[in-house]
Motif scaffolding. Structure first.
Motif, PDB file in Angstrom:
ATOM      1  N   ALA A 113       0.818  -1.209   0.000  1.00  0.00           N
ATOM      2  CA  ALA A 113       0.000   0.000   0.000  1.00  0.00           C
ATOM      3  C   ALA A 113       0.852   1.260   0.000  1.00  0.00           C
ATOM      4  O   ALA A 113       0.481   2.271  -0.604  1.00  0.00           O
ATOM      5  CB  ALA A 113      -0.934  -0.011   1.210  1.00  0.00           C
ATOM      6  N   ALA A 114       2.016   1.220   0.656  1.00  0.00           N
ATOM      7  CA  ALA A 114       2.845   2.417   0.778  1.00  0.00           C
ATOM      8  C   ALA A 114       3.714   2.662  -0.442  1.00  0.00           C
ATOM      9  O   ALA A 114       4.050   3.810  -0.741  1.00  0.00           O
ATOM     10  CB  ALA A 114       3.725   2.307   2.027  1.00  0.00           C
ATOM     11  N   PRO A 143      -1.396   4.023 -13.454  1.00  0.00           N
ATOM     12  CA  PRO A 143      -2.052   2.975 -12.660  1.00  0.00           C
ATOM     13  C   PRO A 143      -1.786   3.157 -11.166  1.00  0.00           C
ATOM     14  O   PRO A 143      -0.642   3.297 -10.727  1.00  0.00           O
ATOM     15  CB  PRO A 143      -1.416   1.682 -13.184  1.00  0.00           C
ATOM     16  CG  PRO A 143      -0.873   2.035 -14.538  1.00  0.00           C
ATOM     17  CD  PRO A 143      -0.452   3.448 -14.433  1.00  0.00           C
ATOM     18  N   ARG A 144      -2.867   3.144 -10.397  1.00  0.00           N
ATOM     19  CA  ARG A 144      -2.778   3.245  -8.941  1.00  0.00           C
ATOM     20  C   ARG A 144      -3.287   1.992  -8.248  1.00  0.00           C
ATOM     21  O   ARG A 144      -3.142   1.859  -7.026  1.00  0.00           O
ATOM     22  CB  ARG A 144      -3.596   4.438  -8.445  1.00  0.00           C
ATOM     23  CG  ARG A 144      -3.162   5.780  -8.995  1.00  0.00           C
ATOM     24  CD  ARG A 144      -4.138   6.876  -8.596  1.00  0.00           C
ATOM     25  NE  ARG A 144      -4.306   6.960  -7.162  1.00  0.00           N
ATOM     26  CZ  ARG A 144      -5.470   6.855  -6.539  1.00  0.00           C
ATOM     27  NH1 ARG A 144      -6.577   6.632  -7.243  1.00  0.00           N
ATOM     28  NH2 ARG A 144      -5.558   6.962  -5.237  1.00  0.00           N
ATOM     29  N   GLY A 161      -8.776   9.824  -3.623  1.00  0.00           N
ATOM     30  CA  GLY A 161      -9.049   8.820  -2.596  1.00  0.00           C
ATOM     31  C   GLY A 161      -8.088   7.660  -2.658  1.00  0.00           C
ATOM     32  O   GLY A 161      -7.002   7.734  -3.261  1.00  0.00           O
ATOM     33  N   ALA A 162      -8.502   6.578  -2.025  1.00  0.00           N
ATOM     34  CA  ALA A 162      -7.645   5.403  -1.912  1.00  0.00           C
ATOM     35  C   ALA A 162      -7.482   4.724  -3.266  1.00  0.00           C
ATOM     36  O   ALA A 162      -8.366   4.791  -4.125  1.00  0.00           O
ATOM     37  CB  ALA A 162      -8.243   4.417  -0.908  1.00  0.00           C
ATOM     38  N   PRO A 163      -6.352   4.037  -3.481  1.00  0.00           N
ATOM     39  CA  PRO A 163      -6.174   3.301  -4.743  1.00  0.00           C
ATOM     40  C   PRO A 163      -7.194   2.167  -4.864  1.00  0.00           C
ATOM     41  O   PRO A 163      -7.611   1.581  -3.857  1.00  0.00           O
ATOM     42  CB  PRO A 163      -4.740   2.751  -4.635  1.00  0.00           C
ATOM     43  CG  PRO A 163      -4.070   3.573  -3.594  1.00  0.00           C
ATOM     44  CD  PRO A 163      -5.147   3.979  -2.633  1.00  0.00           C
ATOM     45  N   PRO A 164      -7.601   1.848  -6.080  1.00  0.00           N
ATOM     46  CA  PRO A 164      -8.517   0.703  -6.258  1.00  0.00           C
ATOM     47  C   PRO A 164      -7.814  -0.606  -5.921  1.00  0.00           C
ATOM     48  O   PRO A 164      -6.584  -0.701  -5.900  1.00  0.00           O
ATOM     49  CB  PRO A 164      -8.894   0.776  -7.747  1.00  0.00           C
ATOM     50  CG  PRO A 164      -8.458   2.129  -8.214  1.00  0.00           C
ATOM     51  CD  PRO A 164      -7.321   2.539  -7.346  1.00  0.00           C
TER      52      PRO A 164
END
Length: 647
Positions: A41-42, A165-166, A122-125
């Motif tokens: 995630a980081a 891409p995230r 927001g948060a990555p998918p």
């Protein structure tokens, strides 16, 4: 689509670490999993996580945990995108919207689920692959294009879109099935670890109820604050020293490849940033290797010499409480213990997919993150390419049922599983009538519909003739066609010595000719009875089911019959299971009559061949059978080059 290798992104300053990310706790699968998800995630360069031998019941809890890690404690996690065998490229990259307006109906092409969240805030998918070995060609291509790429350009159906891409990918695969997955695809997953030791949470914990949506605060409660902050805000990459690079090469060996070395160095860099270190050293490469399960020689430093030895076990990052249970006792690395008053869960062992033959491939070493390096099952030569599919209707309603999952809509509902789930909760709901809640709904999981099919009818009682020694050579052209066209194989066996019922034919379906049951069926010992008529009837039923499906049926099918035509079991005896007096020629006549039903089928997609083993007397029986089938005759005595046209 074009992909560009990643470059280190700009991120906030590294959070103050507590020095625990690169020290200890790697004997606990829960600790390793939590730390691996935080690193993925980081660090965008570690966007792919592959979990080996994860209990199928834990796929959903781990996916929700990963989503909560990505979203943080202040925002709800995004619903993940689940990829399987039936997904198509036109459904992943673009989405067609039909809208009604003032001037009539308009059709608009919008970004698909794979790229629609890359430009959003927001948060990555999160993309979840429950079984990487069964992932379709479209999903495999998407993973190769997106994982580890800095920029991706999508050109499909007119629109052109360039995105960064995230998304983070969470894939699960059995260690025994990794040999069937493309190495090109496996190398895209930078974080790979075996989690065979994970178990379901105990009663009353956050993930104990499969349908319960645990709050992100409960899922993240066990992670250190510095980890939660790093996972949500990201980290600034720290410099990597020559010692860390050299140590990574030493641990992986000379033939590891550049991608594995980069993945290990990036993981070591992320661990150093989590600890608040100014740079990554050899100790962080050792810590990264221990995290994913790479063997580290004894005496290798796992921390700087100036760092004091922490007590073992390390308190704190021992796994998120309420998500994954603490399985270690206070005294050290002991066996898993159960709480007082709790009953131990029955260990069902590793999951086995439908159609997988037991003992098909040797099991890889436990904990090895690269099981594909060990001798295992053969894999497809070109797994990322496949024949064009001609399909109609929703993708979820096509193909063979291989399991069930929680429903997201009302299409293709699995009624038996739904009723069974509802029955479990009737007493707790305290309703007068049987009640089905939306949380009880389950839908079918289907494999991709086959484009080409090979049906093999093998008569084992014709073994022993002059053409017995080259059966595999005679069948080689048909097996080669099935391999190159990715055809599904259905084998019908007649007259085997180890048959469950010698009066009936046996059958099984394999995903491809690489299934070890297919070559095993070519060399079975001959039995006494020859229920040839029943075998031909099973072949007719299988072909009728396949060819009658308009739009979703196979574009080409082959029926190959290997027999001498001497059926000695009438069809009635096969149906009833009771012998009735003298047989005479009834078995042969029933086989010829059943073959006439196949001869009347659509021949634009169906091809039939009869292999004549050349046995005497009654050497004309294979030609009589081929005449009713409308088949060509292959001379089994002279190899695959001898063919004669038959009516």
């Amino acid at each position: 689509m074009a992909a560009v290798p990643p470059t280190p992104p700009a991120s906030p300053d590294p959070p103050p670490g507590d020095g625990t990310a690169a020290t200890g706790g790697y004997d606990d699968p829960a600790h390793r999993l939590g730390l691996a998800l935080v690193c993925a995630a980081a660090e965008p360069a570690l966007s792919g996580v592959l979990l080996l031998d994860l209990d199928p019941r834990l796929v959903d809890p781990v996916a929700r945990l990963f989503g909560a890690v990505l979203a943080g404690a202040d925002a709800p996690p995004r619903p993940p995108l689940v990829l399987g065998a039936a997904d198509r490229e036109e459904d992943l990259w673009t989405r067609t919207r039909v809208r009604g307006g003032e001037h009539g109906i308009t059709v608009r092409t919008e970004p698909g689920p794979l790229v629609e969240g890359d430009d959003a805030d927001g948060a990555p998918p999160l993309v979840v692959v429950p079984d990487l070995a069964r992932l379709g060609v479209a999903g495999m291509r998407a993973a190769v294009q997106l994982l580890g790429a800095d920029v991706v350009t999508v050109e499909r159906g007119g629109p052109r879109r360039t995105v960064r891409p995230r998304a983070r990918w969470l894939a699960v695969c059995r260690g025994a099935d990794v040999g069937r997955v493309s190495r090109h695809l496996l190398d895209r997953f930078a974080v790979r670890l075996s989690v065979a030791g994970l178990r379901l949470p105990g009663p009353g914990e956050a993930l104990a109820e499969p349908g319960a949506g645990a709050a992100p605060e409960a899922l993240l409660a066990g992670l250190p604050p510095a980890w939660r902050s790093a996972a949500h805000r990201g980290i600034r990459p720290v410099p990597v020293g020559d010692a860390a690079i050299g140590r990574a090469r030493e641990l992986l060996g000379p033939g590891a490849g550049v991608r594995r070395e980069l993945a290990l160095v990036r993981l070591a860099r992320t661990l150093a940033a989590l600890d608040g270190r100014p740079s990554a050293g050899a100790e962080h490469s050792d810590a990264a290797a221990r995290l994913i399960g790479v063997a580290v020689p004894r005496g290798a430093p796992d921390r700087p010499e100036s760092t004091p030895e922490p007590p073992d076990p390390v308190p704190g990052p021992a796994g998120p409480p309420g998500t994954l249970p603490e399985r270690r006792g206070a005294g050290g690395d002991g066996p898993p213990r159960t709480r007082d008053g709790d009953r131990a869960l029955l260990d069902t062992g590793p999951a086995e997919g439908i159609g997988t033959a037991p003992g098909a491939a040797p099991s890889p070493a436990a904990g090895n993150p690269y099981p594909e390096d060990e001798p295992a099952a053969v894999r497809d030569t070109v797994p990322l390419s496949g024949p064009r599919r001609r399909t109609t209707g929703p993708a979820s309603a096509r193909g063979t049922v291989i399991g069930t999952r929680r429903a997201t809509d009302l299409r293709d509902i699995a009624h038996v599983r739904t009723v069974r789930e509802a029955a479990v909760h009737q007493r707790a709901r305290r309703t007068e009538r049987f009640t089905v809640s939306p949380v009880d709904l389950h839908s079918h999981v289907r494999a991709a519909a086959p484009e080409r099919v090979l049906v093999l009818l093998l008569d084992h009682t014709c073994r022993g003739g002059t053409g017995d020694g080259n059966r595999q050579e005679v069948l080689a052209p048909f097996l080669q066609w099935a391999y190159t066209s990715r055809a599904t194989v259905q084998v019908i066996e007649v007259g085997a010595a180890d048959a469950a019922d010698e009066l009936r034919a046996g059958t099984f379906t394999a995903r491809s000719v690489l299934d070890p049951r297919v070559p095993g069926a070519l060399y079975r010992r001959a039995g006494r009875a020859t229920p040839l008529a029943h075998g031909v009837e099973l072949a007719a039923q299988a072909l009728r089911r396949l060819l009658r499906r308009q739009g979703t049926g196979p574009v080409e099918a082959w029926l190959v019959v290997v027999t001498d035509g001497r059926g000695n079991v009438p069809l009635r005896v096969s149906h009833t299971g009771r012998p009735a007096g003298e047989v005479a020629a009834a078995g042969v006549e029933d086989a010829v009559e059943a073959a006439a039903r196949i001869g009347a089928m659509d021949r634009t997609r169906l091809h039939v061949a009869v292999v004549d083993p050349g046995r005497e007397p009654y050497g004309d029986l294979p030609y009589v059978l081929a005449d009713r089938l409308g088949a060509i005759v292959v001379d089994g005595r002279q190899g695959p080059g001898a063919e004669a046209a038959g009516e």
